[in-house]
Write an enzyme that holds these catalytic residues in place. Structure first.
Site, PDB file in Angstrom:
ATOM      1  N   LYS A   1       0.826  -1.206   0.000  1.00 14.80           N
ATOM      2  CA  LYS A   1       0.000   0.000   0.000  1.00 14.80           C
ATOM      3  C   LYS A   1       0.868   1.267   0.000  1.00 14.80           C
ATOM      4  O   LYS A   1       0.451   2.297  -0.517  1.00 14.80           O
ATOM      5  CB  LYS A   1      -0.929   0.023   1.215  1.00 14.80           C
ATOM      6  CG  LYS A   1      -1.860  -1.175   1.367  1.00 14.80           C
ATOM      7  CD  LYS A   1      -3.103  -1.056   0.515  1.00 14.80           C
ATOM      8  CE  LYS A   1      -4.147  -2.119   0.820  1.00 14.80           C
ATOM      9  NZ  LYS A   1      -3.709  -3.513   0.624  1.00 14.80           N
TER      10      LYS A   1
HETATM   11  C1  LIG Z   1      -4.188  -4.634   0.035  1.00 13.96           C
HETATM   12  C2  LIG Z   1      -3.326  -5.865  -0.078  1.00 13.96           C
HETATM   13  C3  LIG Z   1      -3.519  -6.823  -1.101  1.00 13.96           C
HETATM   14  C4  LIG Z   1      -4.660  -6.734  -2.091  1.00 13.96           C
HETATM   15  O1  LIG Z   1      -4.477  -5.718  -3.038  1.00 13.96           O
HETATM   16  P1  LIG Z   1      -5.738  -5.165  -3.881  1.00 13.96           P
HETATM   17  O2  LIG Z   1      -5.204  -3.985  -4.598  1.00 13.96           O
HETATM   18  O3  LIG Z   1      -6.783  -4.814  -2.857  1.00 13.96           O
HETATM   19  O4  LIG Z   1      -6.195  -6.259  -4.785  1.00 13.96           O
HETATM   20  C5  LIG Z   1      -2.644  -7.892  -1.168  1.00 13.96           C
HETATM   21  N1  LIG Z   1      -1.648  -8.042  -0.260  1.00 13.96           N
HETATM   22  C6  LIG Z   1      -1.446  -7.158   0.731  1.00 13.96           C
HETATM   23  C7  LIG Z   1      -0.350  -7.394   1.702  1.00 13.96           C
HETATM   24  C8  LIG Z   1      -2.271  -6.038   0.863  1.00 13.96           C
HETATM   25  O5  LIG Z   1      -2.055  -5.177   1.868  1.00 13.96           O
END
Ligand SMILES: *Cc1c(COP(=O)(O)O)cnc(C)c1O
Length: 487
Positions: free
Chosen positions: A130
């Protein structure tokens, strides 16, 4: 799949023209970048997408191979901010966003087998992917608000991980105050400390005496209280914001170029929850990156895998798994793909989404499903297979990955079509963020990097409040700078 008309980045067509963003539901007005950034969700309930996809030329892509990450990011994203008030500041903001990552490559590639690679997206301040988007989006928000003399109050509820990434993105920003609610005693110690050890004066952590659902209801309650919402300028930096998608596009370019694109095709495997990350890969392809396959990894919450396998997108209850950031019933960013599948017809998207909510099953024809399945493949990975993937990779290579990354890798291994095409599996969190799952898989607790280990001795700051909307609103009113009126 139908492609939007190409938007020329170089040459005469660019002059005087800026890229605009349209809603997937067709009725909200088209906006420039800055307004789409601040709006998040469109007024008609849709999501913003670019009116057309800018193209990155083949020789420019080839040049990314020997270019530092921040520079690739700048060149891949520049067309999206063309004509915006941010355009001049954009290069400095992009460089600043990635300067504090703990790997000089920012998003390094690691070889794990014949034509198989991990793309590590967890070198930001909170050790999860993120940060790749939020570190930039926080800066963009702040700059646009400052230019308008405005302030916002960001509020959010977290069950663990997204709160810390949002706090890291908004801390110390002049135009933003951020309040994050978490359920008292129900997030892990590391997750709590990643939020509560941030001593920035504009960051407020609130432990609610209740569950995560209670926290979410309080946030909804604040947004539904119109006078309160307007007085504090409530905002969310949530995962449907176009700018978050935009900031996830560059690493597809940097990884593919490092492996020989555009002269070669590349396949990507992506552990998926809200469909934001993998949709950014779709966007990179629409901009000219030769991506042969986008493989979507699901955990037991497998609505996307069922869709790509058989065209069935029907809602089921959410089940907890070892990869909690993917425990999602409905992937909100899927609507952006749906928009293209339905010929960019907002009225059809609106109808389909309304029926989806009412009937809990997306009404989509065979032709649309087949168009999607030409590029995307889905694969479901349960907790046992997740642990087995962590264990086997550790045995074969000594590399330890987290459960989310393992879901993506397992899906990629199962669904890659051509072993001669390089497979890039996106690693979305540092293994030390999920020590219990990793230990269960390998028998060994992952070593905490410096950034995480340090948290354990740092002082914490948080306030505990009852599960009561009036109490929480009073707390925010007393602290949010926006409550004091315009600057
Ligand atoms: C948010 C997240 C995901 C999923 O990503 P999306 O963009 O919501 O599909 C996968 N792995 C981790 C560690 C995340 O924090």
């Amino acid at each position: 799949m139908r492609r939007a008309p190409q938007f020329r980045v170089d040459g005469v067509e660019r002059k005087g023209r800026s890229l605009r963003y349209i809603s997937t539901r067709g009725t909200a007005p088209a906006l420039g970048f800055d307004d789409a950034l601040l709006a998040g969700l469109a007024r008609d309930g849709g999501l913003y997408v670019p009116e057309s996809w800018p193209a990155i030329a083949r020789d420019e892509i080839a040049g990314f191979k020997s270019t530092p990450y921040a520079e690739v990011a700048l060149r891949a994203m520049r067309p999206f901010v063309a004509g915006s008030a941010l355009e001049t500041d954009f290069p400095a903001l992009v460089r600043d966003a990635y300067a504090a990552f703990d790997d000089p490559a920012v998003a390094p590639l690691r070889k794990i087998g014949p034509e198989a690679y991990l793309l590590e997206l967890f070198h930001g301040p909170t050790l999860a992917f993120k940060d790749m988007a939020l570190q930039l989006v926080g800066r963009l928000f702040d700059r646009v608000l400052a230019a308008r003399g405005a302030r916002v109050t960001v509020v959010g509820a977290t069950s663990g991980d997204t709160g810390s990434a949002a706090i890291a993105a908004c801390r110390d920003r002049a135009a933003i105050d951020i309040f994050i609610l978490h359920p008292e005693g129900r997030v892990s110690e590391v997750q709590r400390r990643q939020m509560t050890t941030v001593m920035a004066p504009n960051v407020w952590n609130v432990a609610i005496q209740g569950s995560f659902d209670d926290c979410q209801d309080l946030v909804k309650g604040m947004f539904n209280d119109a006078p309160f919402r307007d007085a504090l300028g409530l905002s969310a930096v949530n995962s449907i914001n176009w700018a978050r998608i935009m900031a996830q596009i560059p690493y597809y370019f940097s990884a593919a170029a490092a492996l020989g694109a555009p002269a070669r095709e590349i396949a990507f495997a992506v552990p998926t929850g809200n469909f934001g990350n993998v949709y950014a890969g779709y966007a990179a392809r629409a901009m000219g990156l030769p991506i042969s396959q986008l493989i979507v990894g699901s955990n037991r919450n497998d609505i996307l895998t069922r869709f790509f396998d058989s065209g069935d997108m029907s809602m089921r209850a959410v089940e907890p798994t070892l990869s909690p950031s993917m425990d999602i019933q409905v992937s909100s960013n899927f609507e952006r793909l749906l928009f293209d599948l339905l010929g960019r017809d907002g009225a059809r998207v609106r109808q389909a989404m309304e029926r989806f909510r009412a009937e809990r099953k997306l009404p989509l024809g065979r032709a649309e499903w087949q168009a999607a399945a030409r590029l995307f493949a889905g694969y479901r990975v349960d907790d046992e297979a997740t642990k087995a993937t962590i264990a086997s990779l550790a045995r074969e290579t000594g590399i330890v990955i987290d459960p989310h990354s393992a879901v993506g890798l397992a899906a990629g291994r199962a669904r890659r079509r051509d072993p001669k095409v390089p497979l890039v599996a996106l690693a979305t969190a540092h293994p030390a963020k999920f020590p219990d799952a990793v230990e269960a898989a390998t028998g060994k607790r992952p070593e905490a990097p410096e950034r995480l280990a340090r948290l354990m001795d740092m002082p914490e700051r948080l306030d505990v409040l009852p599960n009561d909307l009036a109490a929480v609103e009073g707390y925010l009113r007393a602290r949010a700078r926006a409550a004091a009126g315009p600057r």
